[in-house]
Design a protein around this motif. Structure first.
Motif, mmCIF file in Angstrom:
data_model
loop_
_atom_site.group_PDB
_atom_site.id
_atom_site.type_symbol
_atom_site.label_atom_id
_atom_site.label_comp_id
_atom_site.label_asym_id
_atom_site.label_seq_id
_atom_site.Cartn_x
_atom_site.Cartn_y
_atom_site.Cartn_z
ATOM 1 N N LEU A 40 -6.700 -5.052 1.020
ATOM 2 C CA LEU A 40 -6.013 -4.747 1.640
ATOM 3 C C LEU A 40 -5.228 -3.596 1.788
ATOM 4 C CD1 LEU A 40 -3.709 -7.578 -1.225
ATOM 5 C CD2 LEU A 40 -4.201 -7.868 1.453
ATOM 6 N N PRO A 41 -4.304 -3.597 2.528
ATOM 7 C CA PRO A 41 -4.033 -1.822 2.700
ATOM 8 C C PRO A 41 -3.373 -1.894 1.422
ATOM 9 C CG PRO A 41 -3.454 -3.266 4.030
ATOM 10 C CD PRO A 41 -4.380 -3.960 3.922
ATOM 11 N N GLU A 42 -2.637 -0.420 1.342
ATOM 12 C CA GLU A 42 -1.204 -0.593 -0.180
ATOM 13 C C GLU A 42 -0.274 -0.841 0.674
ATOM 14 O OE1 GLU A 42 -1.687 1.159 -2.572
ATOM 15 O OE2 GLU A 42 -3.879 0.926 -2.736
ATOM 16 N N PRO A 43 0.928 -1.233 -0.117
ATOM 17 C CA PRO A 43 1.940 -1.798 0.218
ATOM 18 C C PRO A 43 2.747 -1.266 0.439
ATOM 19 C CG PRO A 43 1.530 -2.135 -1.751
ATOM 20 C CD PRO A 43 0.402 -1.628 -1.745
ATOM 21 N N GLY A 44 3.520 -1.103 1.607
ATOM 22 C CA GLY A 44 4.330 -0.206 1.668
ATOM 23 C C GLY A 44 5.523 0.134 0.648
ATOM 24 N N PRO A 45 6.753 0.907 1.359
ATOM 25 C CA PRO A 45 7.751 0.953 0.191
ATOM 26 C C PRO A 45 8.632 0.158 -0.400
ATOM 27 C CG PRO A 45 8.260 2.538 2.468
ATOM 28 C CD PRO A 45 6.957 1.771 2.155
ATOM 29 N N VAL A 46 9.343 -0.115 -1.261
ATOM 30 C CA VAL A 46 10.056 -1.439 -1.751
ATOM 31 C C VAL A 46 11.212 -1.112 -0.985
ATOM 32 C CG1 VAL A 46 11.460 -2.593 -3.814
ATOM 33 C CG2 VAL A 46 9.287 -1.240 -4.396
#
Length: 341
Positions: A40-46
């Motif tokens: 999984l790539p890192e999630p985007g900002p909240v």
């Protein structure tokens, strides 16, 4: 039929013994979670939305809403997403753990041509209120009723999944004359065994806020453990983002400190099920490792539900809204079409 209200646990089928005993199965789960995290790539900002903000889901435009309704500390601030013509029949969606309104984005996209769809972030999740207060299932159901009253929803069908189902059970009992149908998803019903809800111990432990605070690992662990079919990386990433809002890690355990799986089970057996009047469609993933499909296809269970009720088993694990999104929407659409007045 005569309903037996003696609260006797039901032993799980023999095939569940390996899953429940840990050992090699637990080690395999740990390795699979690590593999998923590596992929999984890192999630985007909240993402922080504003009232009236629009978001595009394929060809469908949805609108984010923020509404204050009566409840804890005088009001509860709710975030929900709606799609479709408000004059059309309304369907309300309640998500589970570790999800948010996003769990229902396929339904919003594909059902809003005919229905007014409202997908709520439960209190303590997503962008809804996370202050302390009444997190009992009955209490949250009352606050959900206040939300529906505030936004002018009189008659509606209800679709739930996982931990959105216990407050949903109370909503359907409280508002029977307003509920046209109840698609009840992925939660214990009549049969139960203590070994089938180990998450109660996790969520009530002192470590719970720390474990939930690592949203990426927590979501990956839940989906690796309970899903039987692949889930799109985009759905996992958005789920992680929505579970990363400040306050969730402290708020979600309040539900488990305020009640227990046993108490919810007793409430259903002693009071709630017999209070339901609208047709109920039981929706379950046949391969959920904690919810044996035999517990839901028991003919006596269907018989005690209102006229017109039925069971649908998906060939999935726990997270059928993402494991089989188009089948899920098709089944929900057919049910809504059958109960719409």
């Amino acid at each position: 039929m005569t309903v037996d209200f003696a609260h006797t646990y039901t032993d799980p089928p023999q095939r569940f013994s390996a899953e429940l005993s840990g050992g090699g199965a637990a080690q395999d789960l740990f390795q699979r979670v690590g593999t998923l995290l590596g992929e999984l790539p890192e999630p985007g900002p909240v993402r922080t939305d504003t009232d009236g903000e629009r978001e595009q889901l394929g060809d469908t435009t949805v609108v984010h809403r923020f509404v204050k309704a009566p409840g804890d500390s005088e009001t509860v601030t709710w975030h929900y997403v709606e799609a479709g013509d408000p004059s059309a029949p309304t369907v309300v969606f309640l998500h589970g753990v570790p999800d948010s309104w996003w769990q229902w984005h396929y339904a919003l996209e594909l059902l809003s041509d005919r229905y007014h769809c409202v997908a709520v972030d439960l209190k303590g999740y997503g962008q809804s209120d996370k202050r302390t207060g009444d997190y009992r299932q009955r209490g949250v159901a009352g606050q959900l009723q206040a939300l529906l009253d505030t936004i002018g929803i009189a008659e509606f069908a209800l679709v739930t999944h996982d931990r959105g189902t216990p407050p949903g059970d109370h909503v359907v009992a409280m508002l029977g004359d307003r509920v046209t149908g109840y698609a009840r998803g992925q939660q214990h019903l009549w049969h139960l065994h203590p070994s089938l809800h180990p998450q109660q111990q996790l969520f009530t432990s002192a470590d719970a806020p720390t474990l939930l605070g690592d949203a990426r690992r927590f979501v990956a662990s839940a989906y690796t453990w309970l899903a039987a079919r692949p889930v799109a990386a985009s759905d996992l990433l958005r789920t992680i983002e929505e579970f990363s809002h400040p306050g969730i890690a402290a708020a979600v355990p309040r539900y488990f400190h305020s009640s227990s799986f046993r108490q919810e089970w007793i409430d259903r057996r002693a009071e709630l099920i017999r209070s339901w009047t609208a047709p109920v469609l039981i929706l379950q993933g046949a391969q959920d490792p904690m919810q044996p499909h035999e517990f839901y296809t028991d003919p006596d269970v269907v018989e005690m539900l209102p006229t017109g009720s039925d069971v649908h088993l998906f060939d999935t694990g726990h997270f059928w809204p993402f494991e089989a999104p188009h089948e899920s929407v098709d089944v929900i659409r057919a049910f809504l079409d059958s109960v719409t007045r």
